[in-house]
Design a protein around this motif. Sequence first.
Motif, PDB file in Angstrom:
ATOM      1  N   GLN A 286      49.176  38.063  27.574  1.00 56.20           N
ATOM      2  CA  GLN A 286      47.857  38.664  27.827  1.00 56.20           C
ATOM      3  C   GLN A 286      47.720  39.988  27.087  1.00 56.20           C
ATOM      4  O   GLN A 286      46.627  40.405  26.736  1.00 56.20           O
ATOM      5  N   VAL A 287      48.866  40.666  26.860  1.00 54.89           N
ATOM      6  CA  VAL A 287      48.833  41.925  26.106  1.00 54.89           C
ATOM      7  C   VAL A 287      49.359  41.729  24.685  1.00 54.89           C
ATOM      8  O   VAL A 287      48.798  42.247  23.725  1.00 54.89           O
ATOM      9  N   LEU A 288      50.430  40.933  24.543  1.00 57.62           N
ATOM     10  CA  LEU A 288      50.984  40.719  23.196  1.00 57.62           C
ATOM     11  C   LEU A 288      49.929  40.121  22.269  1.00 57.62           C
ATOM     12  O   LEU A 288      49.822  40.493  21.104  1.00 57.62           O
ATOM     13  N   GLY A 289      49.181  39.172  22.799  1.00 60.25           N
ATOM     14  CA  GLY A 289      48.101  38.570  22.011  1.00 60.25           C
ATOM     15  C   GLY A 289      48.592  37.746  20.832  1.00 60.25           C
ATOM     16  O   GLY A 289      47.963  37.731  19.776  1.00 60.25           O
ATOM     17  N   ILE A 290      49.724  37.062  20.994  1.00 61.21           N
ATOM     18  CA  ILE A 290      50.228  36.259  19.872  1.00 61.21           C
ATOM     19  C   ILE A 290      49.931  34.773  20.076  1.00 61.21           C
ATOM     20  O   ILE A 290      50.469  33.920  19.378  1.00 61.21           O
TER      21      ILE A 290
ATOM     22  N   ASN B 280      45.219  43.740   2.656  1.00 63.23           N
ATOM     23  CA  ASN B 280      44.318  43.181   3.654  1.00 63.23           C
ATOM     24  C   ASN B 280      44.819  41.816   4.116  1.00 63.23           C
ATOM     25  O   ASN B 280      45.896  41.362   3.713  1.00 63.23           O
ATOM     26  N   ILE B 281      44.024  41.187   4.952  1.00 59.85           N
ATOM     27  CA  ILE B 281      44.469  39.954   5.603  1.00 59.85           C
ATOM     28  C   ILE B 281      44.738  38.835   4.572  1.00 59.85           C
ATOM     29  O   ILE B 281      45.639  38.013   4.757  1.00 59.85           O
ATOM     30  N   ASP B 282      43.993  38.840   3.476  1.00 51.27           N
ATOM     31  CA  ASP B 282      44.225  37.819   2.445  1.00 51.27           C
ATOM     32  C   ASP B 282      45.597  37.970   1.794  1.00 51.27           C
ATOM     33  O   ASP B 282      46.259  36.981   1.466  1.00 51.27           O
TER      34      ASP B 282
ATOM     35  N   ARG C 204      45.913  48.544  12.122  1.00 51.86           N
ATOM     36  CA  ARG C 204      46.752  49.247  13.096  1.00 51.86           C
ATOM     37  C   ARG C 204      45.897  49.893  14.179  1.00 51.86           C
ATOM     38  O   ARG C 204      46.204  49.806  15.362  1.00 51.86           O
ATOM     39  N   LYS C 205      44.821  50.524  13.775  1.00 50.77           N
ATOM     40  CA  LYS C 205      43.975  51.217  14.749  1.00 50.77           C
ATOM     41  C   LYS C 205      43.340  50.230  15.730  1.00 50.77           C
ATOM     42  O   LYS C 205      43.358  50.438  16.945  1.00 50.77           O
ATOM     43  N   TYR C 206      42.800  49.134  15.203  1.00 46.01           N
ATOM     44  CA  TYR C 206      42.078  48.218  16.101  1.00 46.01           C
ATOM     45  C   TYR C 206      43.031  47.373  16.954  1.00 46.01           C
ATOM     46  O   TYR C 206      42.701  47.046  18.085  1.00 46.01           O
ATOM     47  N   VAL C 207      44.202  47.062  16.413  1.00 45.09           N
ATOM     48  CA  VAL C 207      45.204  46.385  17.255  1.00 45.09           C
ATOM     49  C   VAL C 207      45.645  47.361  18.349  1.00 45.09           C
ATOM     50  O   VAL C 207      45.817  46.976  19.508  1.00 45.09           O
ATOM     51  N   GLY C 208      45.776  48.634  17.999  1.00 48.74           N
ATOM     52  CA  GLY C 208      46.129  49.653  18.994  1.00 48.74           C
ATOM     53  C   GLY C 208      45.097  49.721  20.116  1.00 48.74           C
ATOM     54  O   GLY C 208      45.448  49.749  21.303  1.00 48.74           O
ATOM     55  N   ASP C 209      43.832  49.727  19.753  1.00 45.36           N
ATOM     56  CA  ASP C 209      42.761  49.706  20.765  1.00 45.36           C
ATOM     57  C   ASP C 209      42.865  48.452  21.624  1.00 45.36           C
ATOM     58  O   ASP C 209      42.656  48.491  22.836  1.00 45.36           O
ATOM     59  N   ASP C 210      43.165  47.359  20.964  1.00 43.70           N
ATOM     60  CA  ASP C 210      43.242  46.064  21.650  1.00 43.70           C
ATOM     61  C   ASP C 210      44.381  46.053  22.673  1.00 43.70           C
ATOM     62  O   ASP C 210      44.223  45.541  23.780  1.00 43.70           O
ATOM     63  N   ILE C 211      45.519  46.636  22.306  1.00 49.98           N
ATOM     64  CA  ILE C 211      46.657  46.711  23.231  1.00 49.98           C
ATOM     65  C   ILE C 211      46.267  47.554  24.450  1.00 49.98           C
ATOM     66  O   ILE C 211      46.560  47.211  25.586  1.00 49.98           O
ATOM     67  N   LEU C 212      45.595  48.660  24.189  1.00 49.58           N
ATOM     68  CA  LEU C 212      45.153  49.525  25.287  1.00 49.58           C
ATOM     69  C   LEU C 212      44.186  48.764  26.197  1.00 49.58           C
ATOM     70  O   LEU C 212      44.330  48.765  27.420  1.00 49.58           O
ATOM     71  N   ARG C 213      43.230  48.103  25.583  1.00 44.39           N
ATOM     72  CA  ARG C 213      42.243  47.363  26.376  1.00 44.39           C
ATOM     73  C   ARG C 213      42.902  46.249  27.190  1.00 44.39           C
ATOM     74  O   ARG C 213      42.638  46.071  28.375  1.00 44.39           O
ATOM     75  N   ARG C 214      43.791  45.493  26.558  1.00 49.22           N
ATOM     76  CA  ARG C 214      44.458  44.389  27.254  1.00 49.22           C
ATOM     77  C   ARG C 214      45.363  44.920  28.370  1.00 49.22           C
ATOM     78  O   ARG C 214      45.519  44.272  29.408  1.00 49.22           O
TER      79      ARG C 214
ATOM     80  N   PHE D 141      35.341  42.323   8.224  1.00 50.83           N
ATOM     81  CA  PHE D 141      35.982  43.009   9.356  1.00 50.83           C
ATOM     82  C   PHE D 141      36.188  42.025  10.519  1.00 50.83           C
ATOM     83  O   PHE D 141      37.278  41.946  11.089  1.00 50.83           O
ATOM     84  N   HIS D 142      35.140  41.253  10.829  1.00 54.16           N
ATOM     85  CA  HIS D 142      35.247  40.292  11.935  1.00 54.16           C
ATOM     86  C   HIS D 142      36.329  39.242  11.668  1.00 54.16           C
ATOM     87  O   HIS D 142      37.111  38.903  12.557  1.00 54.16           O
ATOM     88  N   THR D 143      36.363  38.742  10.440  1.00 54.10           N
ATOM     89  CA  THR D 143      37.372  37.752  10.077  1.00 54.10           C
ATOM     90  C   THR D 143      38.777  38.322  10.286  1.00 54.10           C
ATOM     91  O   THR D 143      39.667  37.659  10.824  1.00 54.10           O
ATOM     92  N   THR D 144      38.958  39.570   9.862  1.00 55.38           N
ATOM     93  CA  THR D 144      40.262  40.214  10.010  1.00 55.38           C
ATOM     94  C   THR D 144      40.628  40.371  11.482  1.00 55.38           C
ATOM     95  O   THR D 144      41.754  40.074  11.894  1.00 55.38           O
ATOM     96  N   MET D 145      39.666  40.833  12.278  1.00 54.76           N
ATOM     97  CA  MET D 145      39.945  41.053  13.702  1.00 54.76           C
ATOM     98  C   MET D 145      40.309  39.738  14.397  1.00 54.76           C
ATOM     99  O   MET D 145      41.205  39.689  15.240  1.00 54.76           O
ATOM    100  N   GLN D 146      39.609  38.672  14.026  1.00 51.91           N
ATOM    101  CA  GLN D 146      39.937  37.368  14.622  1.00 51.91           C
ATOM    102  C   GLN D 146      41.336  36.932  14.216  1.00 51.91           C
ATOM    103  O   GLN D 146      42.095  36.394  15.022  1.00 51.91           O
ATOM    104  N   ALA D 147      41.686  37.178  12.955  1.00 50.61           N
ATOM    105  CA  ALA D 147      42.998  36.760  12.464  1.00 50.61           C
ATOM    106  C   ALA D 147      44.132  37.471  13.200  1.00 50.61           C
ATOM    107  O   ALA D 147      45.194  36.895  13.419  1.00 50.61           O
ATOM    108  N   VAL D 148      43.912  38.715  13.591  1.00 55.60           N
ATOM    109  CA  VAL D 148      44.969  39.440  14.307  1.00 55.60           C
ATOM    110  C   VAL D 148      44.710  39.458  15.814  1.00 55.60           C
ATOM    111  O   VAL D 148      45.326  40.218  16.565  1.00 55.60           O
ATOM    112  N   ASN D 149      43.808  38.583  16.229  1.00 50.25           N
ATOM    113  CA  ASN D 149      43.548  38.338  17.661  1.00 50.25           C
ATOM    114  C   ASN D 149      43.141  39.584  18.437  1.00 50.25           C
ATOM    115  O   ASN D 149      43.580  39.788  19.567  1.00 50.25           O
ATOM    116  N   VAL D 150      42.301  40.401  17.808  1.00 41.75           N
ATOM    117  CA  VAL D 150      41.729  41.551  18.515  1.00 41.75           C
ATOM    118  C   VAL D 150      40.485  41.051  19.251  1.00 41.75           C
ATOM    119  O   VAL D 150      39.610  40.436  18.643  1.00 41.75           O
TER     120      VAL D 150
END
Length: 458
Positions: A397-401, A292-294, A43-53, A107-116
Amino acid sequence: MALKLYNTLSRSIEEFSPLNPPTVTMYACGPTVYDFTHIGHMRKYVGDDILRRTLTLLGYDVKHVMNITDVGHLTNDADDGDDKLEKKAATEGKTVWDIAEYYTNYFHTTMQAVNVLAPTIEPKATSHIAEMIAMVERLIEKGFAYETANAIYFATSKDAAYGKLSGQKLADKEVAVRDDVVIDPDKKHATDFSLWFKRVGRFADHAMYWPSPWGDGFPGWHIECSAMSMKYLGETIDIHTGGIDHIPVHHENEIAQSECATGYDFVKFWVHHDFLTVDGVKMSKSLQNFYNIDDIVARNMNPLAVRLMFMQTSYRKPLNFTWDSLELANTMLKKLYKFASHQDFVGDVIGRYQQSFIDALSDDLNTSKTLAVVWEVINDNSIEDKDKWATLLSFDQVLGIDLMHVHKFVITPEAQMLVEKRDEARASKDFATSDELRKNLEALGYEVLDTADGTKLQ
Ligand SMILES: [Zn+2]
């Protein structure tokens, strides 16, 4: 409409403008790599990602630094407890370096999976010890830090502004700090925090250590973020993000040591993400609800559905995760993918919808409203599909889906043959065969519709 963001420091919504446009400097506290990345972290890193995008969509050039904490983060955010990585290494019978590598990869695998999106720079704490030592020396020189037999501490009583982020007075903070564990009798105030731990006493066997002017030791967690932020983004940055749990200790301490070292403001905008609970309760070891992502993949759900689920709630409100809510988001994602799978031509972005989307984001990242705009576009029968498609692609570009990479709908020769056979069977009223062929088509992933013109696939 300019971007409006809630700033924890002023406790109000402010209009965002960076110090040196179009550049935006953004620092995010990264993971402490001693355990699996879970849904709360996502949730936190997707939140950062939305802000950044969002910043990128608004035309800013975002320089995004996120650290990896691989040393110095104790099991309590204050100074008691063990180093999280050292403790895990001992439990698993591995080296601390192995632990750091393994969980950084996870962590990297998870971030890639949720497209951060990967940060512009991702510094590791253990690669920046020299910068941390230099900052501690600067604080000692200026009289803001002192040495004991065990550590170098930041003297919170010397900093008149200490506590400004959480709004707590020093005296109140002292009461709040746990004083049941007195680790170092020479520590002057309960709120003083360690900048550098010496490799003595309880840390005599600490596996990670470096030479310093105060003997072998390792940095405190708080100094890591200040030193790395300053190295890559300068003494004053535009945005610093983190979880709300970091406000009273970690971020307060980052501000204190940074501003006392430089004499300048450390951060203009503090952005904090609220908590995530699971089935209405806090995540805990005993409940084993650190999903987790698994776990998500094991339930046959697309990890990108996680993004839609998070976007339904403001980043400033607590979010309760349930598998049902993720299932619902997964269904939404499937609907969007189904639409995407039928689009071959990209038309024109519909201006009024694009404006509504940007307005919603500019309103302190009102993501639930952006999702409402997505459905308005999908359901608007007055516009052509190719224009809907162009509009949705711009939103992505922001949704990231990852709408662009949805497999296009095609009727394979095999499916076409089955359709013809099925139409023949239906014409001769052989419904048993017709039903059998429907099942074959469904097994190939098609939705089978009976129309006046015969079998249609979707
Ligand atoms: Zn930090």
